[in-house]
Design an enzyme around this catalytic site. Structure first.
Site, PDB file in Angstrom:
ATOM      1  N   SER A 116       0.834  -1.201   0.000  1.00  0.00           N
ATOM      2  CA  SER A 116       0.000   0.000   0.000  1.00  0.00           C
ATOM      3  C   SER A 116       0.869   1.252   0.000  1.00  0.00           C
ATOM      4  O   SER A 116       0.336   2.353   0.115  1.00  0.00           O
ATOM      5  CB  SER A 116      -0.963  -0.011   1.183  1.00  0.00           C
ATOM      6  OG  SER A 116      -0.237  -0.146   2.373  1.00  0.00           O
ATOM      7  N   HIS A 137      -2.394  -2.500  -6.321  1.00  0.00           N
ATOM      8  CA  HIS A 137      -2.888  -2.302  -4.962  1.00  0.00           C
ATOM      9  C   HIS A 137      -4.404  -2.455  -4.884  1.00  0.00           C
ATOM     10  O   HIS A 137      -5.146  -1.642  -5.438  1.00  0.00           O
ATOM     11  CB  HIS A 137      -2.447  -0.915  -4.463  1.00  0.00           C
ATOM     12  CG  HIS A 137      -2.840  -0.636  -3.062  1.00  0.00           C
ATOM     13  ND1 HIS A 137      -3.167   0.617  -2.603  1.00  0.00           N
ATOM     14  CD2 HIS A 137      -2.973  -1.456  -1.993  1.00  0.00           C
ATOM     15  CE1 HIS A 137      -3.486   0.553  -1.330  1.00  0.00           C
ATOM     16  NE2 HIS A 137      -3.384  -0.693  -0.938  1.00  0.00           N
ATOM     17  N   GLU A 149      -5.256   0.091  -7.944  1.00  0.00           N
ATOM     18  CA  GLU A 149      -4.242   1.093  -8.284  1.00  0.00           C
ATOM     19  C   GLU A 149      -3.073   0.383  -8.960  1.00  0.00           C
ATOM     20  O   GLU A 149      -2.567  -0.611  -8.432  1.00  0.00           O
ATOM     21  CB  GLU A 149      -3.709   1.767  -7.014  1.00  0.00           C
ATOM     22  CG  GLU A 149      -4.636   2.777  -6.401  1.00  0.00           C
ATOM     23  CD  GLU A 149      -4.023   3.456  -5.171  1.00  0.00           C
ATOM     24  OE1 GLU A 149      -4.372   4.604  -4.902  1.00  0.00           O
ATOM     25  OE2 GLU A 149      -3.220   2.826  -4.453  1.00  0.00           O
ATOM     26  N   ASN A 187      -4.555   6.083  -0.529  1.00  0.00           N
ATOM     27  CA  ASN A 187      -4.125   6.191   0.867  1.00  0.00           C
ATOM     28  C   ASN A 187      -3.539   7.562   1.202  1.00  0.00           C
ATOM     29  O   ASN A 187      -3.596   8.010   2.342  1.00  0.00           O
ATOM     30  CB  ASN A 187      -3.109   5.097   1.204  1.00  0.00           C
ATOM     31  CG  ASN A 187      -3.802   3.788   1.526  1.00  0.00           C
ATOM     32  OD1 ASN A 187      -5.012   3.767   1.772  1.00  0.00           O
ATOM     33  ND2 ASN A 187      -3.066   2.696   1.521  1.00  0.00           N
TER      34      ASN A 187
HETATM   35  N1  CAA Z   1     -14.402  -9.726   2.855  1.00  0.00           N
HETATM   36  C1  CAA Z   1     -15.027 -10.090   1.713  1.00  0.00           C
HETATM   37  N2  CAA Z   1     -16.261  -9.659   1.375  1.00  0.00           N
HETATM   38  C2  CAA Z   1     -16.893  -8.863   2.254  1.00  0.00           C
HETATM   39  C3  CAA Z   1     -16.317  -8.442   3.455  1.00  0.00           C
HETATM   40  C4  CAA Z   1     -15.008  -8.918   3.746  1.00  0.00           C
HETATM   41  N3  CAA Z   1     -14.375  -8.563   4.865  1.00  0.00           N
HETATM   42  N4  CAA Z   1     -17.187  -7.646   4.111  1.00  0.00           N
HETATM   43  C5  CAA Z   1     -18.276  -7.564   3.342  1.00  0.00           C
HETATM   44  N5  CAA Z   1     -18.101  -8.302   2.221  1.00  0.00           N
HETATM   45  C6  CAA Z   1     -19.056  -8.489   1.124  1.00  0.00           C
HETATM   46  C7  CAA Z   1     -20.239  -9.291   1.578  1.00  0.00           C
HETATM   47  O1  CAA Z   1     -20.023 -10.676   1.428  1.00  0.00           O
HETATM   48  C8  CAA Z   1     -21.337  -8.787   0.644  1.00  0.00           C
HETATM   49  O2  CAA Z   1     -21.246  -9.497  -0.588  1.00  0.00           O
HETATM   50  P1  CAA Z   1     -22.592 -10.027  -1.292  1.00  0.00           P
HETATM   51  O3  CAA Z   1     -23.378  -8.783  -1.593  1.00  0.00           O
HETATM   52  O4  CAA Z   1     -22.117 -10.742  -2.509  1.00  0.00           O
HETATM   53  O5  CAA Z   1     -23.247 -10.926  -0.284  1.00  0.00           O
HETATM   54  C9  CAA Z   1     -20.943  -7.332   0.358  1.00  0.00           C
HETATM   55  O6  CAA Z   1     -19.571  -7.219   0.753  1.00  0.00           O
HETATM   56  C10 CAA Z   1     -21.760  -6.333   1.152  1.00  0.00           C
HETATM   57  O7  CAA Z   1     -21.638  -6.687   2.523  1.00  0.00           O
HETATM   58  P2  CAA Z   1     -22.726  -6.359   3.604  1.00  0.00           P
HETATM   59  O8  CAA Z   1     -24.080  -6.341   2.952  1.00  0.00           O
HETATM   60  O9  CAA Z   1     -22.528  -7.269   4.758  1.00  0.00           O
HETATM   61  O10 CAA Z   1     -22.290  -4.938   4.182  1.00  0.00           O
HETATM   62  P3  CAA Z   1     -22.401  -3.468   3.609  1.00  0.00           P
HETATM   63  O11 CAA Z   1     -23.415  -3.286   2.540  1.00  0.00           O
HETATM   64  O12 CAA Z   1     -22.481  -2.664   4.827  1.00  0.00           O
HETATM   65  O13 CAA Z   1     -20.961  -3.217   2.909  1.00  0.00           O
HETATM   66  C11 CAA Z   1     -18.654  -2.699   2.850  1.00  0.00           C
HETATM   67  C12 CAA Z   1     -19.766  -3.497   3.538  1.00  0.00           C
HETATM   68  C13 CAA Z   1     -18.574  -3.101   1.366  1.00  0.00           C
HETATM   69  C14 CAA Z   1     -17.352  -3.082   3.525  1.00  0.00           C
HETATM   70  C15 CAA Z   1     -18.962  -1.162   2.945  1.00  0.00           C
HETATM   71  O14 CAA Z   1     -19.203  -0.814   4.282  1.00  0.00           O
HETATM   72  C16 CAA Z   1     -17.841  -0.290   2.420  1.00  0.00           C
HETATM   73  O15 CAA Z   1     -17.723  -0.078   1.224  1.00  0.00           O
HETATM   74  N6  CAA Z   1     -16.988   0.255   3.330  1.00  0.00           N
HETATM   75  C17 CAA Z   1     -15.840   1.063   2.966  1.00  0.00           C
HETATM   76  C18 CAA Z   1     -14.662   0.191   2.620  1.00  0.00           C
HETATM   77  C19 CAA Z   1     -13.432   0.977   2.260  1.00  0.00           C
HETATM   78  O16 CAA Z   1     -13.377   2.199   2.279  1.00  0.00           O
HETATM   79  N7  CAA Z   1     -12.367   0.233   1.899  1.00  0.00           N
HETATM   80  C20 CAA Z   1     -11.085   0.818   1.596  1.00  0.00           C
HETATM   81  C21 CAA Z   1     -10.223   0.612   2.775  1.00  0.00           C
HETATM   82  S1  CAA Z   1      -8.659   1.398   2.605  1.00  0.00           S
HETATM   83  C22 CAA Z   1      -7.718   0.216   1.938  1.00  0.00           C
HETATM   84  O17 CAA Z   1      -8.095  -0.892   1.669  1.00  0.00           O
HETATM   85  C23 CAA Z   1      -6.333   0.646   1.661  1.00  0.00           C
HETATM   86  C24 CAA Z   1      -5.283  -0.190   2.244  1.00  0.00           C
HETATM   87  O18 CAA Z   1      -4.147  -0.069   1.764  1.00  0.00           O
HETATM   88  C25 CAA Z   1      -5.484  -1.060   3.442  1.00  0.00           C
END
Ligand code: CAA
Length: 286
Positions: A116, A137, A149, A187
């Site tokens: 990242s 990424h 990315e 990020n």
């Molecule tokens: N792993 C895999 N799939 C997941 C998951 C996980 N940890 N959490 C949720 N999902 C999937 C679920 O299985 C579900 O899939 P289906 O529709 O096929 O069943 C889908 O995501 C939606 O899940 P939920 O209905 O349970 O939950 P939600 O609608 O509240 O969405 C979310 C959950 C997609 C995580 C949403 O809250 C979201 O988009 N959050 C923001 C995430 C974000 O900003 N990510 C970037 C992080 S920064 C980063 O990654 C950078 C780095 O370098 C670390």
């Protein structure tokens, strides 16, 4: 086409799942047997939920999971056209892993890092094929987030870049070209915001208020503190430290509260305590 994913943590197992869902034969490699067991259990649980929700059938689940294999040895990168590295964010570890992959992988294999923020050029220098190395990424959770990315190192050639971009399309990801600078693109913008949110808590604001402000005021799916807990307080702090040291700019000063939380083991959802408390299933406790 076979894809190998090295590292079976939160990101590695999600990336492996993403490729298997898109029809690739996948091997997820990790030297820690416990990491492989956990990855397999998590993916199984996710697919059970999808079946229960009626999103996929039991047969589809079996078919996808049938393409997803687990291995404890790096030699299993053999035969893969693409290797994705997703081990912890430590430059020496990444270089050791890249040297090992380079030794075992077929000569034409492209190797990408899911780092990242570490230098792609430095990681590539551990191999004898730096032209076939670049950054790809993913975002957490990898099967859900649409962005990939792409980061070219100094030596990355056009054929490698074009191939990785093409593969990204086949797994349903949209790409952006990010500069080889700390934090890349997302990020560099996102993590300072999470850091600022932590400063506000340190100054006395209620975490729920901070998160509600951003969810209701900006339509964010998660507040910055919820997101920090979700990704891991330690991971977020590590990225912030990378921005601070990489740019040598005080505007990226990590929030001391984050340092204390990590020292205390308050790592977010995975440890049961971060800005919020969680039960053993990862659900928030009010
Ligand atoms: N792993 C895999 N799939 C997941 C998951 C996980 N940890 N959490 C949720 N999902 C999937 C679920 O299985 C579900 O899939 P289906 O529709 O096929 O069943 C889908 O995501 C939606 O899940 P939920 O209905 O349970 O939950 P939600 O609608 O509240 O969405 C979310 C959950 C997609 C995580 C949403 O809250 C979201 O988009 N959050 C923001 C995430 C974000 O900003 N990510 C970037 C992080 S920064 C980063 O990654 C950078 C780095 O370098 C670390």
């Amino acid at each position: 086409m076979k894809v190998a994913v090295v590292g079976a943590g939160l990101m590695g197992s999600g990336i492996a799942q993403t490729f298997a869902q898109a029809g690739y034969e996948v091997v997820n490699i990790d030297t820690f047997a416990s990491a492989l067991e956990k990855a397999k259990a998590n993916v199984d649980k996710l697919f059970d939920k999808k079946v229960a929700k009626g999103k996929i059938t039991e047969e589809q689940k079996k078919e996808i999971l049938g393409r997803l294999n687990y291995s404890g040895t790096i030699e299993d990168v053999k035969g893969a056209e693409l290797v994705v590295e997703a081990v912890p964010e430590k430059i020496d570890l990444k270089k050791t892993i890249f040297a090992a992959i380079d030794e075992q992988a077929d000569p034409d294999t492209i190797i990408v890092s899911n780092t990242s923020g570490l230098s792609i050029s430095e990681i590539a220098s551990a191999t004898k094929r730096s032209n076939k190395v670049m950054g790809a990424h993913f975002f957490y959770p990898a099967p859900v987030m649409k962005l990939l990315e792409l980061i070219r190192g100094i030596d990355t050639d056009d054929a490698t870049y074009n191939k990785v971009k093409e593969i990204a399309g086949t797994i349903g990801k949209t790409t952006v070209d990010a500069p080889e600078l700390p934090g890349f693109m997302v990020n560099r913008i996102l993590v300072p915001m999470q850091n600022e949110a932590a400063f506000m808590v340190m100054e006395g604001c209620d975490p729920t208020d901070v998160d509600n402000a951003m969810k209701l005021g900006c339509n964010f799916p998660m507040g910055p503190l919820e997101l920090t807990d979700f990704v891991g307080v330690d991971i977020m702090l590590g990225t912030m430290k990378g921005l601070y040291s990489g740019f040598c700019d005080s505007k990226y000063r990590p929030c001391p509260l984050l340092e204390n939380m990590v020292k205390a083991g308050h790592l977010g959802k995975k440890s049961g305590q971060g800005f919020y408390k969680y039960d053993e299933n990862g659900n928030k406790i009010d």
